[in-house]
Every structure is written in C-alpha cells, then in structure tokens.
Scaffold this motif. Structure first.
Motif, PDB file in Angstrom:
ATOM      1  N   ALA A 145       0.838  -1.198   0.000  1.00 41.42           N
ATOM      2  CA  ALA A 145       0.000   0.000   0.000  1.00 41.42           C
ATOM      3  C   ALA A 145       0.870   1.244   0.000  1.00 41.42           C
ATOM      4  O   ALA A 145       1.902   1.298   0.680  1.00 41.42           O
ATOM      5  CB  ALA A 145      -0.924   0.001   1.217  1.00 41.42           C
ATOM      6  N   SER A 146       0.448   2.250  -0.766  1.00 38.96           N
ATOM      7  CA  SER A 146       1.236   3.475  -0.899  1.00 38.96           C
ATOM      8  C   SER A 146       0.442   4.689  -0.449  1.00 38.96           C
ATOM      9  O   SER A 146      -0.789   4.680  -0.435  1.00 38.96           O
ATOM     10  CB  SER A 146       1.666   3.672  -2.354  1.00 38.96           C
ATOM     11  OG  SER A 146       0.538   3.960  -3.169  1.00 38.96           O
TER      12      SER A 146
ATOM     13  N   LEU B  44       4.108  -1.061   3.663  1.00 43.04           N
ATOM     14  CA  LEU B  44       3.717   0.326   3.424  1.00 43.04           C
ATOM     15  C   LEU B  44       4.806   1.047   2.650  1.00 43.04           C
ATOM     16  O   LEU B  44       5.995   0.846   2.917  1.00 43.04           O
ATOM     17  CB  LEU B  44       3.449   1.037   4.751  1.00 43.04           C
ATOM     18  CG  LEU B  44       2.321   0.445   5.606  1.00 43.04           C
ATOM     19  CD1 LEU B  44       2.303   1.101   6.985  1.00 43.04           C
ATOM     20  CD2 LEU B  44       0.970   0.615   4.910  1.00 43.04           C
ATOM     21  N   HIS B  45       4.410   1.910   1.725  1.00 48.55           N
ATOM     22  CA  HIS B  45       5.370   2.624   0.880  1.00 48.55           C
ATOM     23  C   HIS B  45       5.041   4.116   0.836  1.00 48.55           C
ATOM     24  O   HIS B  45       3.884   4.486   0.575  1.00 48.55           O
ATOM     25  CB  HIS B  45       5.346   2.070  -0.545  1.00 48.55           C
ATOM     26  CG  HIS B  45       5.596   0.605  -0.644  1.00 48.55           C
ATOM     27  ND1 HIS B  45       6.868   0.061  -0.708  1.00 48.55           N
ATOM     28  CD2 HIS B  45       4.732  -0.452  -0.672  1.00 48.55           C
ATOM     29  CE1 HIS B  45       6.779  -1.259  -0.789  1.00 48.55           C
ATOM     30  NE2 HIS B  45       5.498  -1.593  -0.771  1.00 48.55           N
ATOM     31  N   HIS B  46       6.052   4.951   1.085  1.00 48.85           N
ATOM     32  CA  HIS B  46       5.888   6.396   0.917  1.00 48.85           C
ATOM     33  C   HIS B  46       6.092   6.673  -0.562  1.00 48.85           C
ATOM     34  O   HIS B  46       7.218   6.814  -1.041  1.00 48.85           O
ATOM     35  CB  HIS B  46       6.918   7.147   1.773  1.00 48.85           C
ATOM     36  CG  HIS B  46       6.728   8.630   1.735  1.00 48.85           C
ATOM     37  ND1 HIS B  46       7.735   9.518   2.023  1.00 48.85           N
ATOM     38  CD2 HIS B  46       5.633   9.396   1.446  1.00 48.85           C
ATOM     39  CE1 HIS B  46       7.286  10.752   1.921  1.00 48.85           C
ATOM     40  NE2 HIS B  46       6.014  10.698   1.560  1.00 48.85           N
ATOM     41  N   SER B  47       4.990   6.751  -1.285  1.00 48.87           N
ATOM     42  CA  SER B  47       5.084   6.781  -2.743  1.00 48.87           C
ATOM     43  C   SER B  47       3.797   7.336  -3.340  1.00 48.87           C
ATOM     44  O   SER B  47       2.718   7.223  -2.762  1.00 48.87           O
ATOM     45  CB  SER B  47       5.317   5.357  -3.265  1.00 48.87           C
ATOM     46  OG  SER B  47       5.072   5.246  -4.644  1.00 48.87           O
ATOM     47  N   SER B  48       3.922   7.902  -4.514  1.00 47.63           N
ATOM     48  CA  SER B  48       2.762   8.327  -5.286  1.00 47.63           C
ATOM     49  C   SER B  48       2.299   7.169  -6.170  1.00 47.63           C
ATOM     50  O   SER B  48       3.119   6.541  -6.854  1.00 47.63           O
ATOM     51  CB  SER B  48       3.138   9.533  -6.153  1.00 47.63           C
ATOM     52  OG  SER B  48       2.064   9.918  -6.979  1.00 47.63           O
ATOM     53  N   TYR B  49       1.023   6.869  -6.121  1.00 48.71           N
ATOM     54  CA  TYR B  49       0.443   5.808  -6.956  1.00 48.71           C
ATOM     55  C   TYR B  49       1.254   4.510  -6.860  1.00 48.71           C
ATOM     56  O   TYR B  49       1.441   3.989  -5.758  1.00 48.71           O
ATOM     57  CB  TYR B  49       0.340   6.284  -8.403  1.00 48.71           C
ATOM     58  CG  TYR B  49      -0.638   7.421  -8.593  1.00 48.71           C
ATOM     59  CD1 TYR B  49      -2.010   7.193  -8.625  1.00 48.71           C
ATOM     60  CD2 TYR B  49      -0.193   8.735  -8.746  1.00 48.71           C
ATOM     61  CE1 TYR B  49      -2.912   8.237  -8.802  1.00 48.71           C
ATOM     62  CE2 TYR B  49      -1.096   9.787  -8.924  1.00 48.71           C
ATOM     63  CZ  TYR B  49      -2.450   9.528  -8.944  1.00 48.71           C
ATOM     64  OH  TYR B  49      -3.335  10.560  -9.111  1.00 48.71           O
ATOM     65  N   LEU B  50       1.771   4.016  -7.996  1.00 48.62           N
ATOM     66  CA  LEU B  50       2.551   2.764  -8.004  1.00 48.62           C
ATOM     67  C   LEU B  50       4.034   3.026  -8.255  1.00 48.62           C
ATOM     68  O   LEU B  50       4.762   2.114  -8.659  1.00 48.62           O
ATOM     69  CB  LEU B  50       2.002   1.829  -9.093  1.00 48.62           C
ATOM     70  CG  LEU B  50       0.558   1.350  -8.914  1.00 48.62           C
ATOM     71  CD1 LEU B  50       0.144   0.481 -10.096  1.00 48.62           C
ATOM     72  CD2 LEU B  50       0.388   0.581  -7.612  1.00 48.62           C
ATOM     73  N   ASP B  51       4.485   4.234  -7.977  1.00 49.01           N
ATOM     74  CA  ASP B  51       5.882   4.582  -8.235  1.00 49.01           C
ATOM     75  C   ASP B  51       6.853   3.681  -7.477  1.00 49.01           C
ATOM     76  O   ASP B  51       7.955   3.397  -7.952  1.00 49.01           O
ATOM     77  CB  ASP B  51       6.157   6.040  -7.863  1.00 49.01           C
ATOM     78  CG  ASP B  51       5.434   7.016  -8.788  1.00 49.01           C
ATOM     79  OD1 ASP B  51       4.813   6.561  -9.766  1.00 49.01           O
ATOM     80  OD2 ASP B  51       5.487   8.234  -8.526  1.00 49.01           O
ATOM     81  N   PHE B  52       6.456   3.222  -6.305  1.00 44.25           N
ATOM     82  CA  PHE B  52       7.331   2.362  -5.503  1.00 44.25           C
ATOM     83  C   PHE B  52       7.665   1.058  -6.216  1.00 44.25           C
ATOM     84  O   PHE B  52       8.678   0.408  -5.926  1.00 44.25           O
ATOM     85  CB  PHE B  52       6.678   2.041  -4.153  1.00 44.25           C
ATOM     86  CG  PHE B  52       5.508   1.087  -4.248  1.00 44.25           C
ATOM     87  CD1 PHE B  52       5.695  -0.280  -4.142  1.00 44.25           C
ATOM     88  CD2 PHE B  52       4.215   1.560  -4.455  1.00 44.25           C
ATOM     89  CE1 PHE B  52       4.627  -1.166  -4.234  1.00 44.25           C
ATOM     90  CE2 PHE B  52       3.145   0.690  -4.555  1.00 44.25           C
ATOM     91  CZ  PHE B  52       3.345  -0.680  -4.441  1.00 44.25           C
ATOM     92  N   ASN B  53       6.823   0.673  -7.162  1.00 51.59           N
ATOM     93  CA  ASN B  53       6.997  -0.616  -7.825  1.00 51.59           C
ATOM     94  C   ASN B  53       7.900  -0.542  -9.050  1.00 51.59           C
ATOM     95  O   ASN B  53       8.128  -1.560  -9.715  1.00 51.59           O
ATOM     96  CB  ASN B  53       5.625  -1.174  -8.237  1.00 51.59           C
ATOM     97  CG  ASN B  53       5.655  -2.660  -8.449  1.00 51.59           C
ATOM     98  OD1 ASN B  53       6.381  -3.385  -7.771  1.00 51.59           O
ATOM     99  ND2 ASN B  53       4.867  -3.141  -9.397  1.00 51.59           N
TER     100      ASN B  53
END
Length: 288
Positions: free
Chosen positions: A153-154, A178-187
């Motif tokens: 989840a971001s 958990l990810h500090h990220s916009s949309y799916l940018d973490f992926n």
C-alpha cells in the motif's frame, strides 16, 4: 458566564455532562448527550455505563479542564474521532489522527467487494493506492489472516502512513508493506505483479463547498482536481498499463458516466458499479 467559568462551579460527572450537553447543543451538535458522554468517558477512562453509575462522583479539576478543552474543540465541529483518536470501522476500532481521512461506513462495501474477488478468483497479491489510515488493507489482512495474501500500500502523506503503521502494528498485519510513494511509483524497482488494485482516492472537485467537519480532514485526501475524477481515471489507466486483472475504486455519486466514457477507450472484460447504503453510486469493479 462562559464555558470556562462554568467549569469551576461544576464538579460531579452529572454536572459536567449536563453543562457539556448544553454547550454542544448550542453549537448544533445533534448527538450532544452521547458525544459528551463519549468525551468524558475518554478523559476518565470510563465506559458509558460506568459514567451513569458514578454520576455523583467528583471530577478532579485536571480532568475537568481536559474534558472542557475537548468540548471546546467539538463545538467548532472538529470530528469526534480525531478528539478520541479512534474510529469504529468494519466492527473493529482503528487509530485515527489528523493527517488521515476518517474511514466511512460506505468504504466497508469496498472491502466486501474486494473479499468477494479475492476469494472467488484466488487472488494473492493486492495493492492499495492511497492507504490513509490503513483501514482497507489492514481489514483485508485481518479477515484473510489464515491465507497467503500479500499486500502492498502506498501514500504520499507521511501523516497518513503514520496512522497506517500504528494500525498495522495493532492488528499484527505482517503481510502488509507500506510505501511512501505516489500511486505505483514504488513498484518501479520492485516490479511486483498484482492481482487486485484497490483505491479510495480523492474524488471531490476543487473548490466544492464541504460540511464544517470535513474542514478538519486533509484536503489532499478529499480534492482531486478541477473535475474531481482525475485521480480515478489515472488509477484505471495504471491498472490497465500494469496488467492488473481487477481494479476496485470508491467514487463520487455523480461520476458513473465519466468512468463509463473513459473505459470505452480501454479494453476491459467487465465494469460493475455498486451503490452505497443510501442507494447512490459509490464505486466500481473493473475486470481487465
């Protein structure tokens, strides 16, 4: 005589409650008695039954002052959930504080829809965009705790992620990242494959007038752009581009036609809209 002066002359639980009910009622709070009891119970660590049984008990001035500070904030229509830092959702109690949107009963329907797909289709890898307090992902983890479900989840808000982290620990959601990220940018680097995308994003158009209580909730969790459907349409595009088989989103009651029109340009297998408890369009499920 103002509220603070009144506080000095009322010492028992009953007297404090009676004055608070009047103060809240004058400010247009509909459930004045109930909310006064919730707030005093929070301060004294009593449930409502205990309050009623101890009506004649004197309240120490320190606790009385703490109570009146909460009443003063509630008179300004600050949500009671922020005052007691908890919210009931899907039959459980979640931590909530400023910086995260307060979960609504309507969002429980989104969880039901997600559970239905996860169970029927055997989905394992779930991603949520805009985790907020964590209520959606954590409830899925909690309700499917004996499964091999893997959740990511971001959110762009550190305050929201703090709420989600507290709730993750509370519910022991070890299968949630958990990810500090916009949309799916973490992926971008992880390159994970997801079966289901879930989101309850902002879907109110900029400048729309909202009730007083919503003024205390984070604007970036409410407003989505000049039209209001911008983030919803982008999430649909992301689900298609990332080849995620199922996308489930909450939406505004008047956004059905714009969602349908957008999907006319995107290959998909099915589109289902669902209604909330008031009979209004509240979300959709897309199969790609």
């Amino acid at each position: 005589m103002g509220i603070w002066a009144k506080m000095e002359s009322h010492n028992t639980i009953k007297e404090l409650l009676d004055e608070a009910v009047c103060a809240l009622g004058e400010s247009g709070i509909e459930r004045a008695r109930l909310e006064a009891e919730i707030l005093l119970g929070f301060v004294l660590d009593y449930n409502r039954v205990e309050l009623h049984c101890r009506y004649d008990e004197n309240v120490h001035p320190f606790y009385a002052e703490s109570f009146w500070r909460l009443i003063k904030r509630r008179r300004l229509h600050e949500p009671i959930e922020y005052l007691v830092e908890k919210v009931s959702f899907y039959g459980e109690e979640f931590y909530i504080s400023h910086g995260a949107l307060i979960p609504r009963p309507e969002t429980e329907i989104l969880i039901d829809k997600a559970l239905e797909i996860i169970t029927q289709k055997g989905c394992k890898n779930i991603v949520e965009i805009g985790v907020g307090s964590g209520a959606i992902s954590i409830m899925l983890s909690f309700l499917k705790k004996d499964s091999t479900l893997c959740l990511h989840a971001s959110d762009i808000s550190p305050e929201a992620l703090f709420n989600a982290y507290v709730n993750k620990i509370k519910f022991n959601a070890k299968n949630l990242e958990l990810h500090h990220s916009s949309y799916l940018d973490f992926n971008t680097k992880l390159r994970l494959k997801f079966d289901v995308l879930i989101a309850n994003p902002p879907y109110i158009k900029n400048g729309e007038k909202l009730p007083k209580s919503l003024g205390f909730e984070p604007k970036k969790a409410l407003y989505a752009g000049e039209v209001g459907d911008e983030m919803l349409l982008h999430i649909i595009d992301l689900a298609f581009l990332h080849k995620i088989p199922y996308a489930l989103c909450e939406m505004g009651y008047n956004q059905r036609e714009s969602i349908k029109a957008h999907l006319e340009k995107i290959p998909h297998k099915s589109l289902e809209f669902y209604k909330d408890l008031a009979g209004l369009d509240r979300g959709f499920v897309i199969s790609f």
